[in-house]
Design a protein around this motif. Structure first.
Motif, short mmCIF file in Angstrom:
data_model
loop_
_atom_site.label_atom_id
_atom_site.label_comp_id
_atom_site.label_asym_id
_atom_site.label_seq_id
_atom_site.Cartn_x
_atom_site.Cartn_y
_atom_site.Cartn_z
N UNK A 112 -37.09 -39.74 -12.02
CA UNK A 112 -35.76 -39.19 -11.71
C UNK A 112 -35.13 -38.46 -12.89
N UNK A 113 -35.66 -38.66 -14.10
CA UNK A 113 -35.13 -37.97 -15.27
C UNK A 113 -33.86 -38.56 -15.82
N UNK A 114 -33.44 -39.72 -15.32
CA UNK A 114 -32.21 -40.35 -15.78
C UNK A 114 -32.49 -41.74 -16.36
N UNK A 168 -29.41 -34.62 -22.83
CA UNK A 168 -28.11 -35.11 -22.39
C UNK A 168 -28.36 -36.24 -21.41
N UNK A 169 -28.07 -37.47 -21.83
CA UNK A 169 -28.38 -38.63 -21.01
C UNK A 169 -27.38 -39.75 -21.23
N UNK A 170 -27.36 -40.69 -20.30
CA UNK A 170 -26.53 -41.88 -20.42
C UNK A 170 -27.19 -42.84 -21.39
N UNK A 171 -26.40 -43.39 -22.30
CA UNK A 171 -26.93 -44.29 -23.31
C UNK A 171 -26.43 -45.71 -23.07
N UNK A 172 -27.37 -46.66 -23.08
CA UNK A 172 -27.05 -48.07 -22.92
C UNK A 172 -27.97 -48.86 -23.83
N UNK A 220 -35.75 -45.44 -20.44
CA UNK A 220 -34.98 -44.37 -21.08
C UNK A 220 -35.26 -43.00 -20.47
N UNK A 221 -34.19 -42.25 -20.26
CA UNK A 221 -34.32 -40.85 -19.88
C UNK A 221 -34.82 -40.05 -21.07
#
Length: 242
Positions: free
Chosen positions: A93-95, A119-123, A114-115
């Motif tokens: 999904x690339x996310x 530009x990605x969401x970081x957790x 991990x994506x």
């Protein structure tokens, strides 16, 4: 030889919770296998402790399988299943994909795929979340008891609980959650609940999060479907000891 082994194991897998015992002719009829072959296979399994035979001649699973089950239970590492599944989903999904488990009155991130996008969401592993914001959190809260939700509202000093209750009711009806810019600005998320092995409790969530412009419209429906497929793989493992 391998074909014979496959056939023998196929007979063994017929012993289930719903049908725990079988007679030779009964199993032969159910599987379309000659009764002489079934008799030979079951007798061999019984001789090695994998099956046992009662006085009426019916077979049931034996103690050797119980022993092996105990070994599997004690040595099984859930991450060996979970991490590859999350990594594959993140690549597809690339996310960013992450697993959240309920801990007290919070959610905690236990596993991440991990994506690879810039530009990605970081957790982070071990990061804790309020259950009141974000798809990954609200899909857990939605399936908790009325008493649990009331305690969460009270501890967070929520004045308008009716609005949140409405959101959670929709999540329960849909079976999944989608939120926009709740847990973080410019971020959207999609999540499904994860249940315990007895299916009675929601113990966590499987979520995808990323930039809002990439997770909206028809993309949300597509992500829900691929989340469901990954859930089939990891839920039995995650819920094993919870």
């Amino acid at each position: 030889m391998l074909k014979t082994l496959d056939s023998a194991l196929a007979l063994l897998t017929r012993f289930t919770i719903d049908e725990p015992t079988w007679g030779v002719r009964e199993l032969a009829k159910a599987t379309g296998t000659h009764h002489a072959v079934v008799h030979r296979v079951l007798a061999t399994f019984a001789a090695n402790g994998f099956l046992m035979q009662d006085s009426a001649g019916r077979y049931a699973l034996g103690l050797r399988l119980f022993e092996l089950g105990q070994v599997a239970h004690q040595t099984f590492v859930p991450s060996a299943v979970v991490q590859p599944a999350l990594d594959a989903l993140a690549e597809h999904c690339g996310e960013t994909v992450f697993l959240t488990l309920l801990d007290g009155n919070e959610g905690v991130c236990t596993d991440i795929g991990q994506s690879q996008q810039q530009l990605r969401f970081s957790v982070e592993l071990g990061q804790r979340f309020s259950l009141l914001a974000g798809a990954h959190a609200k899909v857990i809260l939605a399936f908790q008891s009325d008493e649990f939700r009331a305690a969460i509202y009270q501890s967070a000093d929520i004045a308008d609980a009716a609005t949140i209750d409405g959101d959670l009711a929709r999540i329960r009806a849909d079976g999944w959650s989608y939120t926009r810019e709740e847990a973080a600005a410019t971020v959207a998320g999609v999540a499904l609940p994860l249940r315990s092995s007895d299916r009675r409790r929601v113990i966590g969530s499987l979520g995808i999060a990323g930039p809002l412009q990439r997770i909206e419209g028809e993309t949300v429906t597509q992500l829900v479907e691929i989340l469901k497929k990954t859930r089939e793989t990891i839920e039995p493992v995650v819920g094993l000891n919870r």
